[in-house]
Design a protein around this motif. Structure first.
Motif, PDB file in Angstrom:
ATOM      1  N   MET A  69      13.017  -6.067  31.031  1.00  0.00           N
ATOM      2  CA  MET A  69      11.872  -6.945  31.264  1.00  0.00           C
ATOM      3  C   MET A  69      11.336  -6.796  32.684  1.00  0.00           C
ATOM      4  O   MET A  69      10.128  -6.880  32.918  1.00  0.00           O
ATOM      5  CB  MET A  69      12.296  -8.390  30.987  1.00  0.00           C
ATOM      6  CG  MET A  69      11.181  -9.388  30.852  1.00  0.00           C
ATOM      7  SD  MET A  69       9.752  -8.940  29.831  1.00  0.00           S
ATOM      8  CE  MET A  69      10.447  -8.193  28.397  1.00  0.00           C
ATOM      9  N   TYR A  76      11.090 -11.427  24.020  1.00  0.00           N
ATOM     10  CA  TYR A  76      11.774 -10.137  24.248  1.00  0.00           C
ATOM     11  C   TYR A  76      13.268 -10.295  23.987  1.00  0.00           C
ATOM     12  O   TYR A  76      13.897 -11.259  24.428  1.00  0.00           O
ATOM     13  CB  TYR A  76      11.556  -9.685  25.693  1.00  0.00           C
ATOM     14  CG  TYR A  76      12.419  -8.512  26.118  1.00  0.00           C
ATOM     15  CD1 TYR A  76      12.072  -7.213  25.797  1.00  0.00           C
ATOM     16  CD2 TYR A  76      13.596  -8.714  26.849  1.00  0.00           C
ATOM     17  CE1 TYR A  76      12.856  -6.136  26.182  1.00  0.00           C
ATOM     18  CE2 TYR A  76      14.387  -7.645  27.241  1.00  0.00           C
ATOM     19  CZ  TYR A  76      14.024  -6.367  26.907  1.00  0.00           C
ATOM     20  OH  TYR A  76      14.816  -5.322  27.300  1.00  0.00           O
ATOM     21  N   GLY A 127      12.698 -14.408  27.478  1.00  0.00           N
ATOM     22  CA  GLY A 127      13.853 -13.607  27.095  1.00  0.00           C
ATOM     23  C   GLY A 127      14.755 -14.388  26.165  1.00  0.00           C
ATOM     24  O   GLY A 127      15.115 -15.531  26.450  1.00  0.00           O
ATOM     25  N   CYS A 147       7.008 -14.741  33.208  1.00  0.00           N
ATOM     26  CA  CYS A 147       8.176 -14.259  32.460  1.00  0.00           C
ATOM     27  C   CYS A 147       9.365 -15.142  32.800  1.00  0.00           C
ATOM     28  O   CYS A 147       9.676 -15.352  33.978  1.00  0.00           O
ATOM     29  CB  CYS A 147       8.481 -12.798  32.799  1.00  0.00           C
ATOM     30  SG  CYS A 147       9.872 -12.123  31.858  1.00  0.00           S
TER      31      CYS A 147
END
Length: 521
Positions: A45, A160, A139, A32
């Motif tokens: 997240m 996201y 992100g 991530c």
């Protein structure tokens, strides 16, 4: 007997292995990357990644905000980012220019720069050189080129966004439905009248212009980090190949809108179904609030200590005369003139505080996360919006009837006191927000479970290319059938021309030419 036992054991192992192989998402290695200077954007997240780690996946989280407590299967890769928004946020707290069209270039430049800083940091480059992952979750905040990160690790990419649908992030071809779905800047008008639809069309037009501006500013960053000559996909193609898009929004908080199969709403992702225990001092402070407690926070970006002096004095004077206990997110160790009924803290567990049974009011800047958490826990609001979508969020709270709004310009001791007394003195506000909380919570599965399932789904199906919407590959003319209507128009024009020519020809043959009349002498 021994042979039977061995046979059963072997069958069990084969069956278990088959399930794991079919699942494909068991013990996946998930990366991530969330390059943002705003901690509140990362919270959702982090919650999702912790849940995936709990399920046995190996998580590597690249951000500027490592967890305060280690979590099994969860590795933080900390890439510090300069607080690029600091001066801008300080200006907002002083009441200076908050026109988003003017400040957007500053925000865009900062977002692009700190994303570039993250992707070229030694910590991240080490991951690129030495490790491989099954999925990259990125992100988004005005930094489209994060869509290329999955290519570095030869894995699918999920995106996201910590808010709801926007044209700026719609590079996956989701129908905008301008005629029926109001833009978030217009508010949740449902249904829209004619003038609303005119206004909505104009707002979406501005959105398209901003999107093109973002593309112009972003593409050089993509080309630098993911050059085509090194085998990377072209910029627009990389964005279209994103496997899954996650929005931290939910339709009961906005309006229903159509979504593609690879787009999911998981509003309230950062909200814990069961609150964590509060620190002892906060727990004691709230437990002892005989007349209830009020939480005051301007979010993670705006610092209360930067408030213009007259506004700070007005808030302090209004709070000091209340019988309720106040807990205020304050960014320094000392608050000048702090009243006895006020407790301060630099980083407070907002979600857990709002869940406390004695919380009766939330005084907030009306960021989307704050409004969502307040609604989820059934706590009315007094909003003091500062910039961006906060004004629209506050206006929606006012329209729905579960809070009051005091603008920065109108903020005085009198106006704030009147708003607080108005909410606390009318049980209707709490009843209304409780009904909205019931709607928001009533789902077949939580946002956390839903997003977890779909991320594992993408891993299981190697990027799930079957979810890709073919409409995303069409250009503007094709997507709006302009080429089809143009072709039909040309065909109809030719057909009518031919029919007209045939009609005139038949008329001449059948009827003949009229003889001209002779003039009389």
């Amino acid at each position: 007997m021994g042979s039977s036992t061995r046979l059963l054991t072997l069958l069990f192992l084969v069956t278990t292995t088959s399930v794991i192989l079919l699942n494909g998402a068991d013990s996946a290695r998930i990366l991530c990357v969330f390059p943002t200077a705003s901690k509140s954007h990362v919270l959702g997240m982090q919650a999702l990644m912790k849940n995936l780690a709990k399920r046995g996946h190996e998580i590597t989280m690249v951000s500027a905000f490592p967890l305060s407590k280690p979590v099994q299967n969860y590795r933080d890769v900390n890439v510090p980012i300069e607080a690029a928004f600091g001066p801008l946020m300080a200006n907002f707290m002083q009441g200076k220019d908050r026109n988003m069209l003017k400040v957007m270039p500053v925000i865009v430049a900062a977002s692009l720069d700190y994303t570039n800083t993250t992707l070229n940091s030694p910590q991240f480059r080490k991951l690129v050189d030495e490790e491989r992952f099954d999925l990259a979750v990125v992100g988004w905040f005005m930094n489209d080129y994060v869509a290329g990160i999955g290519q570095l690790f030869k894995c699918p990419t999920a995106l996201y966004f910590s808010a709801g649908f926007s044209s700026m992030v719609n590079f996956f071809g989701n129908p905008a439905e301008v005629a029926a779905v109001p833009h978030m800047m217009l508010g949740n008008k449902n249904p829209m009248g004619f003038l609303d639809r005119v206004q909505n069309t104009l707002i979406y037009g501005v959105d398209v212009a901003i999107t093109q501006y973002l593309r112009y500013k972003t593409k050089p960053y993509y080309d630098y980090n993911f050059p085509e000559e090194q085998g990377f996909l072209p910029y627009d193609e990389a964005k279209r190949q994103v496997s899954l898009v996650i929005f931290n929004s939910y339709f009961t908080q906005a309006v229903p809108r159509p979504y593609l199969p690879n787009v999911i709403e998981v509003g309230g992702l950062q909200i814990k179904p069961k609150p964590d225990p509060l620190p002892a001092d906060i727990q004691a402070w709230l437990d002892g609030a005989e007349h209830g407690a009020i939480f005051l926070s301007f979010g993670s970006n705006l610092k209360s200590s930067n408030l213009r002096q007259d506004k700070f004095d007005a808030i302090l004077a209004a709070l000091s005369k209340l019988k309720q206990r106040i807990i205020w997110k304050w960014d320094t160790d000392v608050m000048p003139g702090k009243p006895a009924n006020v407790m301060i803290g630099q980083w407070l567990p907002q979600d857990d505080i709002l869940a406390h049974k004695n919380l009766v009011l939330f005084v907030t800047h009306c960021g989307l996360g704050s409004v969502t958490e307040s609604m989820y826990h059934g706590v009315p609001i007094v909003g003091i919006p500062m910039f961006g979508d906060q004004e629209h969020n506050a206006a929606q709270v006012l329209k729905e009837g579960w809070g009051e709004v005091v603008t920065f310009e109108d903020l005085t001791e009198e106006t704030l006191s009147r708003a607080i007394r108005g909410v606390l003195g009318n049980e209707q506000y709490r009843q209304t927000v409780q009904k909205m909380a019931d709607l928001y919570r009533d789902r077949p599965q939580t946002g956390l479970d839903l997003s977890t399932f779909w991320l594992e789904y993408v891993v299981r199906h190697k990027g799930a290319p079957h979810l890709h919407y073919q409409g995303a590959d069409l250009n503007f003319l094709q997507r709006n059938l302009i080429d089809v209507f143009a072709a039909i128009g040309v065909v109809l024009y030719v057909v009518f021309k031919i029919l007209g020519l045939m009609f005139r020809t038949v008329k001449r043959v059948v009827c003949g030419q009229k003889k001209p009349k002779q003039k009389r002498n």
